[in-house]
Design a protein around this motif. Structure first.
Motif, PDB file in Angstrom:
ATOM      1  N   PHE B 377       0.658  -1.158   0.048  1.00  0.00           N
ATOM      2  CA  PHE B 377       0.041   0.127  -0.040  1.00  0.00           C
ATOM      3  C   PHE B 377       0.726   1.228  -0.063  1.00  0.00           C
ATOM      4  O   PHE B 377       0.515   2.257  -0.620  1.00  0.00           O
ATOM      5  CB  PHE B 377      -0.892  -0.210   1.261  1.00  0.00           C
ATOM      6  N   TYR B 378       2.062   1.378   0.661  1.00  0.00           N
ATOM      7  CA  TYR B 378       2.832   2.497   0.770  1.00  0.00           C
ATOM      8  C   TYR B 378       3.283   2.895  -0.688  1.00  0.00           C
ATOM      9  O   TYR B 378       3.332   3.883  -0.943  1.00  0.00           O
ATOM     10  CB  TYR B 378       4.080   1.996   1.521  1.00  0.00           C
ATOM     11  N   LEU B 379       3.791   1.874  -1.263  1.00  0.00           N
ATOM     12  CA  LEU B 379       4.314   1.973  -2.748  1.00  0.00           C
ATOM     13  C   LEU B 379       3.284   2.331  -3.557  1.00  0.00           C
ATOM     14  O   LEU B 379       3.435   3.325  -4.412  1.00  0.00           O
ATOM     15  CB  LEU B 379       5.141   0.943  -3.309  1.00  0.00           C
ATOM     16  N   ARG B 380       2.133   1.734  -3.449  1.00  0.00           N
ATOM     17  CA  ARG B 380       0.907   2.296  -4.382  1.00  0.00           C
ATOM     18  C   ARG B 380       0.438   3.689  -4.039  1.00  0.00           C
ATOM     19  O   ARG B 380       0.074   4.363  -4.796  1.00  0.00           O
ATOM     20  CB  ARG B 380      -0.049   1.256  -4.139  1.00  0.00           C
ATOM     21  N   ALA B 381       0.429   4.018  -2.695  1.00  0.00           N
ATOM     22  CA  ALA B 381       0.262   5.447  -2.394  1.00  0.00           C
ATOM     23  C   ALA B 381       0.797   6.512  -2.928  1.00  0.00           C
ATOM     24  O   ALA B 381       0.610   7.629  -2.919  1.00  0.00           O
ATOM     25  CB  ALA B 381      -0.006   5.351  -0.862  1.00  0.00           C
ATOM     26  N   ARG B 382       2.062   6.029  -3.147  1.00  0.00           N
ATOM     27  CA  ARG B 382       3.224   7.060  -3.797  1.00  0.00           C
ATOM     28  C   ARG B 382       3.112   7.104  -5.324  1.00  0.00           C
ATOM     29  O   ARG B 382       3.917   7.570  -6.008  1.00  0.00           O
ATOM     30  CB  ARG B 382       4.601   6.664  -3.459  1.00  0.00           C
ATOM     31  N   GLY B 383       2.101   6.261  -5.825  1.00  0.00           N
ATOM     32  CA  GLY B 383       1.925   6.293  -7.262  1.00  0.00           C
ATOM     33  C   GLY B 383       2.518   5.038  -7.987  1.00  0.00           C
ATOM     34  O   GLY B 383       2.299   4.873  -9.186  1.00  0.00           O
ATOM     35  N   ILE B 384       3.089   4.087  -7.684  1.00  0.00           N
ATOM     36  CA  ILE B 384       3.682   2.919  -7.896  1.00  0.00           C
ATOM     37  C   ILE B 384       2.383   1.872  -8.425  1.00  0.00           C
ATOM     38  O   ILE B 384       1.915   1.461  -7.517  1.00  0.00           O
ATOM     39  CB  ILE B 384       4.725   2.393  -7.408  1.00  0.00           C
ATOM     40  N   PRO B 385       2.241   1.512  -9.701  1.00  0.00           N
ATOM     41  CA  PRO B 385       1.196   0.589  -9.974  1.00  0.00           C
ATOM     42  C   PRO B 385       1.490  -0.761  -9.299  1.00  0.00           C
ATOM     43  O   PRO B 385       2.531  -1.317  -9.196  1.00  0.00           O
ATOM     44  CB  PRO B 385       1.072   0.587 -11.325  1.00  0.00           C
ATOM     45  N   GLU B 386       0.446  -1.312  -8.994  1.00  0.00           N
ATOM     46  CA  GLU B 386       0.448  -2.643  -7.996  1.00  0.00           C
ATOM     47  C   GLU B 386       1.345  -3.684  -8.596  1.00  0.00           C
ATOM     48  O   GLU B 386       2.270  -4.239  -7.734  1.00  0.00           O
ATOM     49  CB  GLU B 386      -1.048  -3.260  -7.990  1.00  0.00           C
ATOM     50  N   GLU B 388       4.103  -3.245 -10.411  1.00  0.00           N
ATOM     51  CA  GLU B 388       5.351  -2.827 -10.118  1.00  0.00           C
ATOM     52  C   GLU B 388       5.773  -2.586  -9.017  1.00  0.00           C
ATOM     53  O   GLU B 388       6.884  -3.094  -8.896  1.00  0.00           O
ATOM     54  CB  GLU B 388       5.356  -1.311 -10.994  1.00  0.00           C
ATOM     55  N   LEU B 392       9.025  -4.617  -7.290  1.00  0.00           N
ATOM     56  CA  LEU B 392       9.946  -3.922  -6.497  1.00  0.00           C
ATOM     57  C   LEU B 392      10.187  -4.421  -5.215  1.00  0.00           C
ATOM     58  O   LEU B 392      11.379  -4.603  -4.729  1.00  0.00           O
ATOM     59  CB  LEU B 392       9.490  -2.455  -6.344  1.00  0.00           C
ATOM     60  N   LEU B 393       9.238  -5.007  -4.564  1.00  0.00           N
ATOM     61  CA  LEU B 393       9.195  -5.533  -3.344  1.00  0.00           C
ATOM     62  C   LEU B 393      10.061  -6.982  -3.330  1.00  0.00           C
ATOM     63  O   LEU B 393      10.819  -7.391  -2.407  1.00  0.00           O
ATOM     64  CB  LEU B 393       8.096  -5.865  -2.579  1.00  0.00           C
TER      65      LEU B 393
END
Lengths: 249, 429
Positions: B377-386, B388, B392-393
């Motif tokens: 969620f943290y990554l997505r809340a910064r604009g990174i599509p799910e 991707e 990344l994780l």
């Protein structure tokens, strides 16, 4: 209008947390949401950011004329919503600098804009991190790993400064900060205040609002706005406590 | 009895016997090798190909997956340079079980030869590494081995450039190759292996590694085979006094990969480390089975495995550490962590310790989890599509292994792994 929330009802795990919340936030305005524990402050921030598990059962949220609830979390970020989290998450193995560049480029791509080149990015990044007194060593570490509470909050403001959202939601950004860190964070937020940018500052205490002076203050209680007023309402709350104000409302 | 006979179909073992009768005259090696090959095949037919009732094959059924009726591969040329295009190295290519090019630019004291050519000479010293054993994979390989690399680093020589062994199999056939790597006293080498190919064949490689006192080997491997490939690798490693073996393996893409490493720490101060990263996507099975025997005092071993599985992917990590009575003050640790990206993927982790000395430090840990939803969620809340964000994780998770890769190898391996991850996580979205 930046944000219009109308009669919003939200359930989490089958339990209704927001029970008819209505709120309007104009362009360039700073509104504070204050409220006791359990009033639904964090639920509001998550539902705006698009977190899974927060079910909107009734009502609407319009962001700059668009139905926000139709967008996924990453689409909301690209549209200009930023949530500074109460508990920033640690991401082992991903450096802050790499994370931010990936995020920024993902947002630019989603908006159909060209990606930022490495030199411009690094220059901007250096400027912003120096404003927040963050060392180069710190941003080369994994996101939030080994950061103190204050460093994590500064990292949130750094991300906000780099991503330049249209609407920033600050969820208890003041919690766990000493006075120096609080001033630094508030200064970072104030530097971003602009006619095209709005802020929703969620806080439990009035202290932060001494430094980030809001245009409006709303008291959230039991899932709805119980009272709204000017900046003086925050001081009144601090002096008289939530109970008395909410009962009187 | 009659009923039994009518049920008997050609077993994979009997197909191997028939193949051996057909090809044995063409296999390389002086007269001493032929009876060893025959004995190795005898053991395969006696014990059968490994299946899940054999303890060390509990999670991998080679016999069931064994592609029956394949011929031996017919050599040919490697296709391109693969993942390590453009990197400077002493390159040796093995295609379809045959060495197709040896480096001619090696420094004095480094020998990189074709095993088949070495066997054509009266090189009896090779005999010690070409013996039937108790291991089915090693025996099968010995019976049919056609070629391989013989690498020898002379005493005290620190080889500057890495030696790169590139093995490809691009035909639906069996390729059995055997490498012998010897680092004499105090010698140092970086050995890089790249396995690739996408044919429905079996690529089997057995590597004997001998590190003499004080020698240091850094051994990197990318197992990049794809499609219906079956890959079986067995490393038998002997580490003498104060010698050090460091292995780093990245594996993703093939239908079935089994990688065995058996290490013996035979001298005081010997050190062994093995780090592997794997990603098993739809219809992919990857198995690391490691065994380390501490036979001398003050020996150390470290195993780190990080992997992900999605779809019907299946990952296996078995680590067995044996501390012999003589191995006082030994220090051993193994850690295996895995991520399950979808509910039907499978990960099996089996750490085992057998300790016969009383003054030792041994630890192990294993953990299996899903991706952290808070992080996602943290990554997505910064604009990174799910998707991707997930990649990344996962890359960060495998980073604990890949970050050990020295430059210039780290970047191409991580880039390769990222493209494989995109394939694996597709099954998760």
């Amino acid at each position: 209008m930046m944000l219009e929330i109308n009669d919003l009802h939200v359930t989490v795990g089958g339990k209704e947390i927001l029970k008819g919340l209505t709120l309007a936030l104009g362009e360039g305005e700073v509104h504070a949401i204050m409220g006791p524990n359990g009033s639904g402050k964090s639920t509001l921030s998550y539902v705006l950011a698009g977190r899974d598990g927060y079910e909107v059962t009734h009502g609407s949220v319009t962001f700059r004329g668009r139905n926000l609830l139709d967008l996924k979390a990453d689409e909301r970020a690209a549209a200009g919503i930023f949530l500074a989290m109460q508990y920033p998450v640690e991401i082992p193995g991903v450096t802050t600098i790499n994370f931010l560049r990936t995020a920024l480029n993902a947002q630019l791509k989603a908006r159909g804009e060209p990606e930022i080149d490495a030199v411009t990015f690094l220059k901007r990044f250096k400027e912003e991190r120096e404003k927040l007194l963050m060392s180069d060593e710190m941003v080369k570490r994994a996101v939030n790993v080994g950061f103190s509470g204050g460093e994590k909050k500064r990292n949130e403001v750094l991300q906000m400064a780099m991503l330049r959202p249209r609407l920033a939601v600050l969820d208890e950004t003041d919690s766990g900060l000493d006075i120096d860190a609080l001033k630094l964070v508030a200064h970072g937020v104030n530097a971003l205040r602009a006619p095209e940018r709005s802020f929703l500052v969620i806080t439990h205490y009035q202290r932060l609002l001494d430094y980030i002076v809001p245009d409006r203050v709303h008291v959230l209680a039991a899932g709805r706005i119980a009272k709204s007023g000017g900046p003086e309402l925050a001081r009144e709350l601090e002096a008289r406590g939530y109970d008395e104000i909410i009962k009187a409302a | 009895m009659a009923a039994l006979e009518t049920k008997t179909e050609a077993s994979p073992e009997s197909a191997l016997v028939a193949l051996f009768a057909k090809v044995r005259g063409t296999l390389p090696g002086a007269s001493w090798l032929q009876p060893l090959r025959a004995e190795a095949l005898n053991r395969v037919t006696r014990d059968g190909l490994p299946h899940r009732r054999v303890e060390s094959w509990k999670y991998t059924d080679l016999r069931n997956k064994f592609p029956s009726g394949l011929d031996l591969a017919s050599g040919g040329n490697a296709l391109g340079a693969g993942v390590f295009e453009g990197l400077k190295a002493h390159r040796l290519s093995i295609a379809g079980g045959e060495v197709s090019g040896v480096p001619d630019d090696v420094p004095d004291g480094l020998e990189v030869l074709s095993l088949a050519e070495a066997l054509a000479m009266p090189s009896l010293f090779l005999r010690q590494w070409l013996q039937p054993t108790a291991d089915a994979v090693e025996n099968l390989n010995l019976a049919f081995a056609t070629d391989g690399a013989l690498i020898r680093v002379a005493k005290g020589l620190q080889v500057k450039l890495p030696v790169l062994l590139h093995s490809s199999l691009n035909e639906a056939a069996m390729a059995h190759t055997r490498n012998v790597i010897v680092l004499e006293e105090g010698a140092e080498l970086t050995l890089v292996e790249l396995d690739d190919g996408d044919a429905a064949g079996l690529a089997s490689t057995v590597t004997a590694i001998s590190l003499e006192p004080g020698a240091r080997l850094r051994h990197l491997r990318v197992t990049a085979n794809e499609g219906a490939s079956l890959v079986v690798r067995a490393d038998a490693i002997a580490v003498a006094r104060d010698a050090e073996y460091r292995g780093i393996v990245a594996s993703s893409g093939a239908a079935l990969v089994r990688q065995q490493a058996t290490a013996r720490l035979t001298g005081a101060g010997a050190a062994f480390s093995y780090a592997c990263a794997y990603a098993a996507g739809e219809a992919q099975h990857t198995d690391f089975t490691l065994e380390v025997a501490h036979e001398a005092p003050h020996t150390t071993s470290r195993i780190v495995a990080k992997g992900v599985a999605a779809g019907t992917g299946h990952g296996v990590v078995q680590g067995r550490v044996i501390v012999k009575p003589a191995a006082q003050k030994s220090d051993s640790h193994q850690m295996s962590r895995a991520l399950l990206l979808t509910p039907h993927a499978e990960i099996d982790q089996k750490p085992e310790l057998e300790i016969f000395a009383d003054d030792v430090k041994c630890g192990h840990g294993a953990a299996i989890g899903a991706l952290d939803t808070n992080q996602l969620f943290y990554l997505r809340a910064r604009g990174i599509p799910e998707n991707e964000a997930r990649n990344l994780l996962v890359a960060a998770f495998l980073g604990e292994v890949t970050e050990r890769l020295p430059e210039p190898f780290r970047e191409p391996v991580e880039a390769w792994l990222a493209t494989r991850m995109a394939h694996v996580t597709r099954a998760a979205s």
